[in-house]
Structures are given as structure tokens and as C-alpha cells.
Design a protein around this motif. Structure first.
Motif, PDB file in Angstrom:
ATOM      1  N   ALA A   1      23.068 -44.409 -14.917  1.00  0.00           N
ATOM      2  CA  ALA A   1      23.086 -43.166 -15.690  1.00  0.00           C
ATOM      3  C   ALA A   1      24.370 -42.375 -15.409  1.00  0.00           C
ATOM      4  O   ALA A   1      24.958 -41.796 -16.330  1.00  0.00           O
ATOM      5  N   PHE A   2      24.818 -42.372 -14.167  1.00  0.00           N
ATOM      6  CA  PHE A   2      26.011 -41.618 -13.793  1.00  0.00           C
ATOM      7  C   PHE A   2      27.270 -42.197 -14.455  1.00  0.00           C
ATOM      8  O   PHE A   2      28.059 -41.460 -15.044  1.00  0.00           O
ATOM      9  N   TYR A   3      27.471 -43.506 -14.367  1.00  0.00           N
ATOM     10  CA  TYR A   3      28.687 -44.127 -14.900  1.00  0.00           C
ATOM     11  C   TYR A   3      28.631 -44.346 -16.402  1.00  0.00           C
ATOM     12  O   TYR A   3      29.675 -44.368 -17.059  1.00  0.00           O
ATOM     13  N   ASN A   4      27.465 -44.538 -16.963  1.00  0.00           N
ATOM     14  CA  ASN A   4      27.254 -44.631 -18.413  1.00  0.00           C
ATOM     15  C   ASN A   4      28.329 -45.471 -19.122  1.00  0.00           C
ATOM     16  O   ASN A   4      29.022 -44.997 -20.021  1.00  0.00           O
ATOM     17  N   LEU A   5      28.473 -46.727 -18.678  1.00  0.00           N
ATOM     18  CA  LEU A   5      29.512 -47.605 -19.220  1.00  0.00           C
ATOM     19  C   LEU A   5      29.422 -47.783 -20.731  1.00  0.00           C
ATOM     20  O   LEU A   5      30.438 -47.957 -21.399  1.00  0.00           O
ATOM     21  N   GLU A   6      28.214 -47.745 -21.265  1.00  0.00           N
ATOM     22  CA  GLU A   6      28.051 -47.925 -22.703  1.00  0.00           C
ATOM     23  C   GLU A   6      28.848 -46.897 -23.501  1.00  0.00           C
ATOM     24  O   GLU A   6      29.364 -47.204 -24.567  1.00  0.00           O
ATOM     25  N   SER A   7      28.985 -45.688 -22.981  1.00  0.00           N
ATOM     26  CA  SER A   7      29.699 -44.649 -23.720  1.00  0.00           C
ATOM     27  C   SER A   7      31.219 -44.810 -23.630  1.00  0.00           C
ATOM     28  O   SER A   7      31.949 -44.273 -24.457  1.00  0.00           O
ATOM     29  N   LEU A   8      31.706 -45.559 -22.653  1.00  0.00           N
ATOM     30  CA  LEU A   8      33.152 -45.741 -22.505  1.00  0.00           C
ATOM     31  C   LEU A   8      33.731 -46.670 -23.566  1.00  0.00           C
ATOM     32  O   LEU A   8      34.920 -46.615 -23.861  1.00  0.00           O
ATOM     33  N   TRP A   9      32.909 -47.542 -24.101  1.00  0.00           N
ATOM     34  CA  TRP A   9      33.354 -48.520 -25.086  1.00  0.00           C
ATOM     35  C   TRP A   9      32.603 -48.281 -26.399  1.00  0.00           C
ATOM     36  O   TRP A   9      31.921 -49.152 -26.913  1.00  0.00           O
ATOM     37  N   ALA A  10      32.765 -47.111 -26.969  1.00  0.00           N
ATOM     38  CA  ALA A  10      32.031 -46.723 -28.175  1.00  0.00           C
ATOM     39  C   ALA A  10      32.371 -47.607 -29.376  1.00  0.00           C
ATOM     40  O   ALA A  10      31.571 -47.738 -30.291  1.00  0.00           O
ATOM     41  N   ASP A  11      33.546 -48.237 -29.381  1.00  0.00           N
ATOM     42  CA  ASP A  11      33.955 -49.084 -30.501  1.00  0.00           C
ATOM     43  C   ASP A  11      33.380 -50.495 -30.423  1.00  0.00           C
ATOM     44  O   ASP A  11      33.536 -51.281 -31.353  1.00  0.00           O
ATOM     45  N   ALA A  12      32.735 -50.827 -29.318  1.00  0.00           N
ATOM     46  CA  ALA A  12      32.204 -52.184 -29.134  1.00  0.00           C
ATOM     47  C   ALA A  12      30.962 -52.412 -29.983  1.00  0.00           C
ATOM     48  O   ALA A  12      30.233 -51.490 -30.300  1.00  0.00           O
ATOM     49  N   GLY A  13      30.756 -53.664 -30.318  1.00  0.00           N
ATOM     50  CA  GLY A  13      29.484 -54.043 -30.940  1.00  0.00           C
ATOM     51  C   GLY A  13      28.437 -54.099 -29.846  1.00  0.00           C
ATOM     52  O   GLY A  13      28.611 -54.808 -28.851  1.00  0.00           O
ATOM     53  N   ILE A  14      27.380 -53.323 -29.970  1.00  0.00           N
ATOM     54  CA  ILE A  14      26.377 -53.225 -28.904  1.00  0.00           C
ATOM     55  C   ILE A  14      25.070 -53.827 -29.367  1.00  0.00           C
ATOM     56  O   ILE A  14      24.561 -53.487 -30.433  1.00  0.00           O
ATOM     57  N   SER A  15      24.528 -54.735 -28.540  1.00  0.00           N
ATOM     58  CA  SER A  15      23.231 -55.350 -28.797  1.00  0.00           C
ATOM     59  C   SER A  15      22.322 -55.078 -27.604  1.00  0.00           C
ATOM     60  O   SER A  15      22.751 -55.173 -26.465  1.00  0.00           O
ATOM     61  N   HIS A  16      21.070 -54.752 -27.896  1.00  0.00           N
ATOM     62  CA  HIS A  16      20.067 -54.564 -26.855  1.00  0.00           C
ATOM     63  C   HIS A  16      19.179 -55.807 -26.847  1.00  0.00           C
ATOM     64  O   HIS A  16      18.714 -56.234 -27.887  1.00  0.00           O
ATOM     65  N   ILE A  17      18.986 -56.365 -25.658  1.00  0.00           N
ATOM     66  CA  ILE A  17      18.175 -57.579 -25.534  1.00  0.00           C
ATOM     67  C   ILE A  17      16.811 -57.220 -24.991  1.00  0.00           C
ATOM     68  O   ILE A  17      16.715 -56.530 -23.963  1.00  0.00           O
ATOM     69  N   LYS A  18      15.794 -57.695 -25.646  1.00  0.00           N
ATOM     70  CA  LYS A  18      14.421 -57.484 -25.170  1.00  0.00           C
ATOM     71  C   LYS A  18      14.131 -58.468 -24.059  1.00  0.00           C
ATOM     72  O   LYS A  18      14.597 -59.598 -24.081  1.00  0.00           O
ATOM     73  N   ASN A  19      13.324 -58.041 -23.104  1.00  0.00           N
ATOM     74  CA  ASN A  19      12.970 -58.918 -21.985  1.00  0.00           C
ATOM     75  C   ASN A  19      11.917 -59.910 -22.420  1.00  0.00           C
ATOM     76  O   ASN A  19      11.044 -59.741 -23.097  1.00  0.00           O
TER      77      ASN A  19
END
Length: 139
Positions: free
Chosen positions: A121-139
């Protein structure tokens, strides 16, 4: 994996054969990392495709979390085992094993980040690469 039928001439006869489309090496590596994460019940798995970003350091970031130091270590170990089994690759670099709040496994074209919840939560890497294609994987 997508399949297509290809007809090949053989002595005047046409025989259909199945040809599998292959993924590129970084996609195979990313898939193996995700398999290792799921094996140890890692949660909130995010795959960031950075291939379209000129300034990216790799092709994929894969981010996940475990709920304890023990689980974070187990996930990192499972990633290494699964990647070795599926691709024969070893990480070029790894760090964070000392306190296991954030373990990084760098395979060159794919970098895996295994977090405990608070550092993630502190580093929040997902927000640093806002231009990336983001996929969420279900377990």
C-alpha cells in the motif's frame, strides 16, 4: 493457447495438422511467475504489461501479496521453483529475503514483486506505471 489447423501437402495428399501458436519468452516467463504465486495462494495478483512504454525497465511487472513473512517467502520460493521448472530460468537478481516485507525477483524481462500488505500500500507500484496494460489475475 490458440490452435489453428494448417494443411500440408504430402505426396499429393493433404493432411491437417494442429499447430500451436507460441507465446514470446517474456509471456511464458510471466505465466510461470503467476503459476508460482497461485500455488502458494498469493493474493491481489496484478500483471503490468510494460512493453508499450519506451522508458520501461522490463516487459512485465507482476505484483502480489502474502499476509505474513512466511507466506511472502513461500511465494517467492514457489515462483523460483515454477519458473525453473517451466522455463529453466533463474533470477538474475533477488533481494528482500532478510525481512520478507517486499521480495523482488528480477528475471530481466519480467520482475516479480511479492509484498506484505503494508509495504504494498505504501509503495503503490501500480500507480507508478499508469500507462501500462494492467490485468488482475484471480486466484
Amino acid at each position: 493457447m490458440a490452435k489453428k489447423v494448417v494443411k500440408k501437402a504430402s505426396r499429393g495428399r493433404t493432411k491437417p495438422r494442429v499447430v500451436k501458436k507460441t507465446k514470446d519468452p517474456s509471456e511464458l516467463l510471466a505465466s510461470a511467475v503467476a503459476d508460482g504465486i497461485r500455488e502458494k495462494k498469493g493474493t491481489d495478483i496484478v500483471v503490468m504489461d510494460l512493453r508499450g512504454i519506451n522508458t520501461s525497465v522490463c516487459d512485465f511487472f507482476i505484483i502480489c501479496q502474502g499476509n505474513s513473512r512466511t507466506q511472502v517467502e513461500a511465494i517467492a520460493d514457489a515462483i523460483e521453483e515454477e519458473v525453473k521448472k517451466e522455463t529453466g530460468e533463474k533470477p538474475w537478481h533477488s533481494e528482500g529475503h532478510e525481512n520478507a516485507e517486499w521480495i523482488l525477483l528480477d528475471y530481466g524481462s519480467v520482475v516479480a514483486h511479492v509484498f506484505q500488505p503494508e509495504p504494498r500500500a505504501f509503495y503503490n507500484l501500480e500507480s507508478l506505471w499508469a500507462d501500462a496494460g494492467i490485468s488482475h489475475i484471480k486466484n
